[in-house]
Design an enzyme around this catalytic site. Sequence first.
Site, PDB file in Angstrom:
ATOM      1  N   ASP A 346      -7.759   4.366   3.048  1.00  0.00           N
ATOM      2  CA  ASP A 346      -6.938   4.616   1.847  1.00  0.00           C
ATOM      3  C   ASP A 346      -5.748   5.541   2.108  1.00  0.00           C
ATOM      4  OD1 ASP A 346      -7.772   5.440  -1.647  1.00  0.00           O
ATOM      5  OD2 ASP A 346      -6.315   4.075  -0.757  1.00  0.00           O
ATOM      6  N   LYS A 395     -11.759   3.401  -5.562  1.00  0.00           N
ATOM      7  CA  LYS A 395     -10.640   4.344  -5.518  1.00  0.00           C
ATOM      8  C   LYS A 395     -11.062   5.727  -6.005  1.00  0.00           C
ATOM      9  CE  LYS A 395      -6.820   3.225  -4.747  1.00  0.00           C
ATOM     10  NZ  LYS A 395      -5.968   3.271  -3.517  1.00  0.00           N
ATOM     11  N   LYS A 438       4.322   4.943 -10.299  1.00  0.00           N
ATOM     12  CA  LYS A 438       3.102   5.557 -10.836  1.00  0.00           C
ATOM     13  C   LYS A 438       3.404   6.946 -11.396  1.00  0.00           C
ATOM     14  CE  LYS A 438       0.329   7.700  -8.139  1.00  0.00           C
ATOM     15  NZ  LYS A 438      -0.035   7.439  -6.739  1.00  0.00           N
TER      16      LYS A 438
HETATM   17  N1  LIG Z   1       0.810   4.406  -2.783  1.00  0.00           N
HETATM   18  C1  LIG Z   1       0.246   3.221  -2.618  1.00  0.00           C
HETATM   19  O1  LIG Z   1       0.847   2.184  -2.827  1.00  0.00           O
HETATM   20  C2  LIG Z   1      -1.161   3.174  -2.124  1.00  0.00           C
HETATM   21  C3  LIG Z   1      -1.814   4.347  -1.746  1.00  0.00           C
HETATM   22  C4  LIG Z   1      -3.110   4.258  -1.266  1.00  0.00           C
HETATM   23  C5  LIG Z   1      -3.737   3.021  -1.162  1.00  0.00           C
HETATM   24  N2  LIG Z   1      -3.071   1.924  -1.560  1.00  0.00           N
HETATM   25  C6  LIG Z   1      -3.787   0.649  -1.442  1.00  0.00           C
HETATM   26  O2  LIG Z   1      -2.999  -0.283  -0.722  1.00  0.00           O
HETATM   27  C7  LIG Z   1      -3.353  -1.599  -1.167  1.00  0.00           C
HETATM   28  C8  LIG Z   1      -2.069  -2.368  -1.453  1.00  0.00           C
HETATM   29  O3  LIG Z   1      -1.350  -1.728  -2.454  1.00  0.00           O
HETATM   30  P1  LIG Z   1      -0.149  -2.571  -3.104  1.00  0.00           P
HETATM   31  O4  LIG Z   1       0.512  -1.708  -4.111  1.00  0.00           O
HETATM   32  O5  LIG Z   1       0.665  -3.203  -2.049  1.00  0.00           O
HETATM   33  O6  LIG Z   1      -0.990  -3.707  -3.846  1.00  0.00           O
HETATM   34  P2  LIG Z   1      -0.555  -5.204  -4.203  1.00  0.00           P
HETATM   35  O7  LIG Z   1      -1.568  -5.705  -5.165  1.00  0.00           O
HETATM   36  O8  LIG Z   1       0.865  -5.284  -4.545  1.00  0.00           O
HETATM   37  O9  LIG Z   1      -0.720  -5.974  -2.809  1.00  0.00           O
HETATM   38  C9  LIG Z   1      -1.983  -6.398  -2.346  1.00  0.00           C
HETATM   39  C10 LIG Z   1      -1.793  -7.799  -1.798  1.00  0.00           C
HETATM   40  O10 LIG Z   1      -3.017  -8.193  -1.189  1.00  0.00           O
HETATM   41  C11 LIG Z   1      -3.184  -9.573  -1.427  1.00  0.00           C
HETATM   42  N3  LIG Z   1      -4.579  -9.855  -1.150  1.00  0.00           N
HETATM   43  C12 LIG Z   1      -5.663  -9.565  -1.892  1.00  0.00           C
HETATM   44  N4  LIG Z   1      -6.785  -9.972  -1.244  1.00  0.00           N
HETATM   45  C13 LIG Z   1      -6.385 -10.474  -0.036  1.00  0.00           C
HETATM   46  C14 LIG Z   1      -7.048 -11.029   1.078  1.00  0.00           C
HETATM   47  N5  LIG Z   1      -8.375 -11.166   1.103  1.00  0.00           N
HETATM   48  N6  LIG Z   1      -6.314 -11.430   2.140  1.00  0.00           N
HETATM   49  C15 LIG Z   1      -4.961 -11.310   2.127  1.00  0.00           C
HETATM   50  N7  LIG Z   1      -4.259 -10.800   1.080  1.00  0.00           N
HETATM   51  C16 LIG Z   1      -4.976 -10.394   0.014  1.00  0.00           C
HETATM   52  C17 LIG Z   1      -2.696  -9.765  -2.840  1.00  0.00           C
HETATM   53  O11 LIG Z   1      -2.343 -11.117  -3.078  1.00  0.00           O
HETATM   54  C18 LIG Z   1      -1.482  -8.845  -2.873  1.00  0.00           C
HETATM   55  O12 LIG Z   1      -0.314  -9.549  -2.524  1.00  0.00           O
HETATM   56  C19 LIG Z   1      -4.242  -1.431  -2.384  1.00  0.00           C
HETATM   57  O13 LIG Z   1      -5.604  -1.571  -2.007  1.00  0.00           O
HETATM   58  C20 LIG Z   1      -3.992   0.014  -2.791  1.00  0.00           C
HETATM   59  O14 LIG Z   1      -5.105   0.603  -3.462  1.00  0.00           O
HETATM   60  C21 LIG Z   1      -1.814   1.944  -2.040  1.00  0.00           C
HETATM   61  O1  LIG Z   2      -2.448   8.301  -2.969  1.00  0.00           O
HETATM   62  P1  LIG Z   2      -2.582   8.692  -4.412  1.00  0.00           P
HETATM   63  O2  LIG Z   2      -1.270   8.754  -5.120  1.00  0.00           O
HETATM   64  O3  LIG Z   2      -3.439   9.884  -4.632  1.00  0.00           O
HETATM   65  O4  LIG Z   2      -3.461   7.509  -5.065  1.00  0.00           O
HETATM   66  C1  LIG Z   2      -2.889   6.399  -5.638  1.00  0.00           C
HETATM   67  C2  LIG Z   2      -3.655   6.175  -6.892  1.00  0.00           C
HETATM   68  O5  LIG Z   2      -3.511   7.313  -7.704  1.00  0.00           O
HETATM   69  C3  LIG Z   2      -3.068   4.985  -7.572  1.00  0.00           C
HETATM   70  O6  LIG Z   2      -3.700   4.798  -8.801  1.00  0.00           O
HETATM   71  C4  LIG Z   2      -3.260   3.783  -6.702  1.00  0.00           C
HETATM   72  O7  LIG Z   2      -2.568   2.779  -7.246  1.00  0.00           O
HETATM   73  C5  LIG Z   2      -2.690   3.950  -5.348  1.00  0.00           C
HETATM   74  O8  LIG Z   2      -3.275   2.926  -4.572  1.00  0.00           O
HETATM   75  C6  LIG Z   2      -2.990   5.252  -4.692  1.00  0.00           C
HETATM   76  O9  LIG Z   2      -4.274   5.211  -4.133  1.00  0.00           O
END
Ligand SMILES: NC(=O)c1ccc[n+]([C@@H]2O[C@H](COP(=O)([O-])OP(=O)(O)OC[C@H]3O[C@@H](n4cnc5c(N)ncnc54)[C@H](O)[C@@H]3O)[C@@H](O)[C@H]2O)c1
Ligand SMILES: O=P([O-])([O-])O[C@@H]1[C@@H](O)[C@H](O)[C@@H](O)[C@H](O)[C@@H]1O
Length: 563
Positions: A346, A395, A438
């Site tokens: 994460d 999460k 966010k």
């Molecule tokens: N700041 C952040 O953006 C942040 C921080 C920490 C964690 N994350 C994690 O990163 C991940 C992606 O975030 P995001 O904003 O890009 O999300 P998003 O939903 O825009 O992108 C995720 C993508 O994964 C695809 N997907 C889902 N299951 C799949 C699979 N089995 N194989 C291939 N593709 C698949 C979806 O179609 C989507 O396009 C999430 O799990 C989120 O919790 C994001």
């Molecule tokens: O990294 P951070 O900002 O503490 O945590 C975020 C979460 O607060 C948010 O809800 C989620 O969409 C992102 O995936 C990310 O994990």
Amino acid sequence: MPANGHVSTIQSNSKSTAIVEVNILSEDDQTINPADHDGVPSDYSIQVTGRNTIYSNEFIESKYIYEMNHCEIDHQTKQVKIIPRKYQYNFRTKRQVQRTGVMLVGWGGNNGSTVTGAIIANRDQITWMRKEGEQYPNYYGSLTQSTTIRLGSNNEGKEVHIPFNTILPMLHPNDIVIGGWDINEANLYEAMERACVFDYALQEKLKSKMLQLKPLPSIYYSDFIAANQEDRANNLISKGTKQNDLEHIRNDIRTFKKIHNLEQVIILWTANTERYVDVLSGLNTTGEELLQSIANNEDEISPSNIFACAAILENCPYINGSPQNTLVPGIIDLAEKNHVFIGGDDFKSGQTKLKSVLVDFLVSAGLKLQSIVSYNHLGNNDGKNLSAPQQFRSKEISKSNVVDDMVGANHLLYNKKINEHPDHVVVIKYVPFVKDSKRAMDEYISSIFMNGLNTIVIHNTCEDSLLASPLIIDLVILTELMTRITYTTNDNDQYQTFESVLSILSYLLKAPMVPSGTPVINALFKQHRCITNILSACAGIAMDTDMLLEHKTKLPKPMKIQF
Ligand SMILES: NC(=O)c1ccc[n+]([C@@H]2O[C@H](COP(=O)([O-])OP(=O)(O)OC[C@H]3O[C@@H](n4cnc5c(N)ncnc54)[C@H](O)[C@@H]3O)[C@@H](O)[C@H]2O)c1
Ligand SMILES: O=P([O-])([O-])O[C@@H]1[C@@H](O)[C@H](O)[C@@H](O)[C@H](O)[C@@H]1O
């Protein structure tokens, strides 16, 4: 020990390379011309002179004495015996950076499309107009691209800082070859447009290049992500067994590596957050069980388990950017047996990153943090997926455990016998209007001197993908670097790699995976020092202790370094 930066320019290969010679002063050394500024430009390279750092065409080799205090607490005598111990490491870093690709699982998501567009914009120096004027691409938020490391001081007592990516040869993000999979068929232009992260003018500049990029079909097992994601799932590997899926993904990796003539491929999960999988004996507690469970088409094997297995079996590092427990004991066992790096969980991008600083500040200042409430709402697809209870739970766990090490380190404030710790609540709501922007709102209440109360309230607009994308870049760059570092010790002359569970990546992750039985460190600047100090040791550079005795005492003459 102070070092002096001396800049000399030599002509080499295609460009003039200035060597910053870091001379460790010794009795007979003459002082040398001081660096004429405190910031060393990015195209400089460093060279540590002295007997303990050896440069060959292939390697940088350095000797390092690691010092630790071994403690023995005697509860009878109420005494703590401290036994200082020293261990010699000989680090060896291959100088040649590998042709490296990253295959993103979830390439069509907000993070995947954003990091891809950003690398193209930086690589091709694409600029775009905004009402404030012409905008230039950058890598802000990247530890490896936008931070410096204090090297020492020059003869004028000025601090000398080098760009982080100068300390050892590192991959440049512009050179990373990107590919990956998505369960959705959108090409990267459509994905970027859907993400609503970049300025429209930039999207238009990127359009022709992003249109050409299309995610490979992926694995979709509906039980693992929110039901509201089902309408996205139109780009799937033809339904088969989980064994077929594993072999298909392995073949995708081999094909990607061959087509792009790569030496290293890193598989990084930035797809949706999955629910936790059960960890059960006979299912996934060993590598053998895991592979057998895949062959048996067990329901409890998740898509991310399949990707992690495929990566490991193809000798590719696997990084989990999401909070689910992909890296079950069976995955760890398989990685260790195959000497492949894994890391997670994460990305630590915004609200939690700030928490890992604030909690450290409060508790290490002796202020008794009593209550933390972390609320945020977001409107991207991640937020939509997290609106489902099981995905939110994944999460919630990763966002909640981040305080444990800092609280656990202060038994004066928190009574371990009753597991005393601050109240800690995490709330995430899906509000489509704000999209990827966010909004995090936090409240920290602490008991202070003579039972006063201090309350800190924060509103933090975290542009989720603009904060996470540089972390993806750093995870790839640091993982590639770690595949080039080996070491011997005073009692083992066989070169070996770091542990498969790559805990040096903790700074970039909310819920750091660590080797079994070792402590989880979440305090952000401890994590930061861990990276800079290990890389300094590999480069043969004295660690920055922050003591600055040269400014507080009459510094003696430098000693000759003895090993
Ligand atoms: N700041 C952040 O953006 C942040 C921080 C920490 C964690 N994350 C994690 O990163 C991940 C992606 O975030 P995001 O904003 O890009 O999300 P998003 O939903 O825009 O992108 C995720 C993508 O994964 C695809 N997907 C889902 N299951 C799949 C699979 N089995 N194989 C291939 N593709 C698949 C979806 O179609 C989507 O396009 C999430 O799990 C989120 O919790 C994001
Ligand atoms: O990294 P951070 O900002 O503490 O945590 C975020 C979460 O607060 C948010 O809800 C989620 O969409 C992102 O995936 C990310 O994990």
